[in-house]
Scaffold this active site. Sequence first.
Site, mmCIF file in Angstrom:
data_model
loop_
_atom_site.group_PDB
_atom_site.id
_atom_site.type_symbol
_atom_site.label_atom_id
_atom_site.label_comp_id
_atom_site.label_asym_id
_atom_site.label_seq_id
_atom_site.Cartn_x
_atom_site.Cartn_y
_atom_site.Cartn_z
ATOM 1 N N TYR A 21 -0.434 -0.714 9.996
ATOM 2 C CA TYR A 21 -0.729 -1.201 8.846
ATOM 3 C C TYR A 21 0.752 -0.620 8.019
ATOM 4 C CZ TYR A 21 -3.397 -1.533 4.098
ATOM 5 O OH TYR A 21 -3.858 -1.838 3.097
ATOM 6 N N SER A 79 0.959 -1.190 0.082
ATOM 7 C CA SER A 79 0.061 -0.023 0.179
ATOM 8 C C SER A 79 0.919 1.189 0.089
ATOM 9 C CB SER A 79 -0.989 0.154 1.225
ATOM 10 O OG SER A 79 -1.585 1.306 1.487
HETATM 11 N N1 LIG Z 1 -8.976 -1.059 -1.004
HETATM 12 C C1 LIG Z 1 -7.682 0.166 -0.749
HETATM 13 O O1 LIG Z 1 -7.804 1.120 -0.677
HETATM 14 C C2 LIG Z 1 -6.378 -0.779 -0.558
HETATM 15 C C3 LIG Z 1 -5.124 0.290 -0.609
HETATM 16 C C4 LIG Z 1 -3.977 -0.285 -0.447
HETATM 17 C C5 LIG Z 1 -3.988 -1.594 -0.591
HETATM 18 N N2 LIG Z 1 -4.898 -2.513 -0.264
HETATM 19 C C6 LIG Z 1 -4.851 -3.856 -0.239
HETATM 20 O O2 LIG Z 1 -5.252 -4.597 -1.192
HETATM 21 C C7 LIG Z 1 -5.510 -6.004 -0.507
HETATM 22 C C8 LIG Z 1 -6.911 -6.264 -0.992
HETATM 23 O O3 LIG Z 1 -7.914 -5.278 -0.463
HETATM 24 P P1 LIG Z 1 -9.436 -4.911 -0.467
HETATM 25 O O4 LIG Z 1 -9.372 -3.357 -0.691
HETATM 26 O O5 LIG Z 1 -9.948 -5.959 -1.775
HETATM 27 O O6 LIG Z 1 -10.299 -5.396 0.493
HETATM 28 P P2 LIG Z 1 -11.237 -6.639 0.977
HETATM 29 O O7 LIG Z 1 -11.587 -6.263 2.343
HETATM 30 O O8 LIG Z 1 -12.224 -6.653 -0.064
HETATM 31 O O9 LIG Z 1 -10.296 -7.946 0.834
HETATM 32 C C9 LIG Z 1 -9.651 -8.525 1.704
HETATM 33 C C10 LIG Z 1 -9.989 -9.997 1.816
HETATM 34 O O10 LIG Z 1 -9.057 -10.511 2.781
HETATM 35 C C11 LIG Z 1 -9.628 -11.583 3.327
HETATM 36 N N3 LIG Z 1 -8.956 -11.897 4.619
HETATM 37 C C12 LIG Z 1 -8.638 -11.242 5.907
HETATM 38 N N4 LIG Z 1 -8.046 -11.976 6.671
HETATM 39 C C13 LIG Z 1 -7.822 -13.506 6.252
HETATM 40 C C14 LIG Z 1 -7.195 -14.658 6.549
HETATM 41 N N5 LIG Z 1 -6.429 -14.529 7.684
HETATM 42 N N6 LIG Z 1 -7.094 -15.475 5.515
HETATM 43 C C15 LIG Z 1 -7.533 -15.210 4.290
HETATM 44 N N7 LIG Z 1 -8.307 -14.332 3.903
HETATM 45 C C16 LIG Z 1 -8.485 -13.216 4.797
HETATM 46 C C17 LIG Z 1 -10.964 -10.814 3.688
HETATM 47 O O11 LIG Z 1 -12.102 -11.565 4.239
HETATM 48 C C18 LIG Z 1 -11.330 -10.105 2.446
HETATM 49 O O12 LIG Z 1 -12.126 -10.798 1.641
HETATM 50 C C19 LIG Z 1 -5.229 -5.917 0.730
HETATM 51 O O13 LIG Z 1 -3.979 -6.448 1.058
HETATM 52 C C20 LIG Z 1 -5.218 -4.385 0.966
HETATM 53 O O14 LIG Z 1 -4.390 -4.203 2.392
HETATM 54 C C21 LIG Z 1 -6.083 -2.058 -0.403
#
Ligand SMILES: NC(=O)c1ccc[n+]([C@@H]2O[C@H](COP(=O)([O-])OP(=O)(O)OC[C@H]3O[C@@H](n4cnc5c(N)ncnc54)[C@H](O)[C@@H]3O)[C@@H](O)[C@H]2O)c1
Length: 264
Positions: A170, A155
């Site tokens: 984070y 991120s």
């Molecule tokens: N959305 C944003 O703005 C953003 C920005 C930077 C980075 N990210 C990163 O992108 C990635 C995807 O995030 P997203 O935005 O799609 O969010 P999201 O919450 O939709 O997806 C994250 C998924 O991880 C799953 N998860 C959590 N703990 C888990 C575990 N122990 N085992 C298996 N699965 C698990 C959750 O159930 C969820 O479905 C993440 O790593 C997040 O940190 C997102």
Amino acid sequence: MTSESTATATGLLPEQRTAVVTGAGGPAGIGRVTARVLLEAGWAVALIDINAEGLAAVEAELREAGHSAVLSIPTNIADEASVAAAYEQIDANLPPVVGLVNLAGIACPVALHECDVAQFERVMAVNVTGSFLMIKAAAARMIPQGIGRIVNTSSITAFDGGGTFSKGVYATAKAAVIGMCHGAARELGPYGISTNVIAPGPIDTEIMGGKLSDERKASMSAGIPLGRVGQPVEIAATVAFLLSQDGGYVNGATLQVDGGKYMH
Ligand SMILES: NC(=O)c1ccc[n+]([C@@H]2O[C@H](COP(=O)([O-])OP(=O)(O)OC[C@H]3O[C@@H](n4cnc5c(N)ncnc54)[C@H](O)[C@@H]3O)[C@@H](O)[C@H]2O)c1
């Protein structure tokens, strides 16, 4: 593939190949869209998430759209036995694992100095230990094949320390994921395996405490040169490039997909 094929120079992706996509069970997440984009690019896809209900819904949606090379496996990526059981199912039911996309993660709106150890360790367990366990099991399958593509998810919080929602805890986890990518790129590169990391800016998903309102999106857009938050498909398309035949010479890179929000 371009007419100037990279296949001879870099090793050919096998026609029958599986990409393991973690974090694929979020109803509005990046993983769900990434799974669809990779299926459209010819990959079989193993859908991994701790959210069994969400995962089943995503699998049903993909099957309804005509994709059959898909299997959802409820898994806790932070638990070694759960990860081992997931890979056993993949080995038994899908083509060889050639791709791994580590998208599962949890955010943490708590400042470092206010975080208790249990919460700190939970954030590390999912974002860092989970990515490590998934890479270790994938590498054991990719090394004998002499080819593989791994993508971690960081991120821009790793660079700027975070803001209103994601803060120092984070940032710590997401910086570790970049170090893990560098180590893996160096150690797995000699086996024909590339490892890269994507660093998204704000993306329109539910990870920041639920669906983003238009108001919240507008306030998050301030300071982003492109003037908007990103869409999950814009991350999925970047992942698809890194997993593609022609993306094979990118290794150890951090690709920011953030509308220009953070420039070094
Ligand atoms: N959305 C944003 O703005 C953003 C920005 C930077 C980075 N990210 C990163 O992108 C990635 C995807 O995030 P997203 O935005 O799609 O969010 P999201 O919450 O939709 O997806 C994250 C998924 O991880 C799953 N998860 C959590 N703990 C888990 C575990 N122990 N085992 C298996 N699965 C698990 C959750 O159930 C969820 O479905 C993440 O790593 C997040 O940190 C997102």
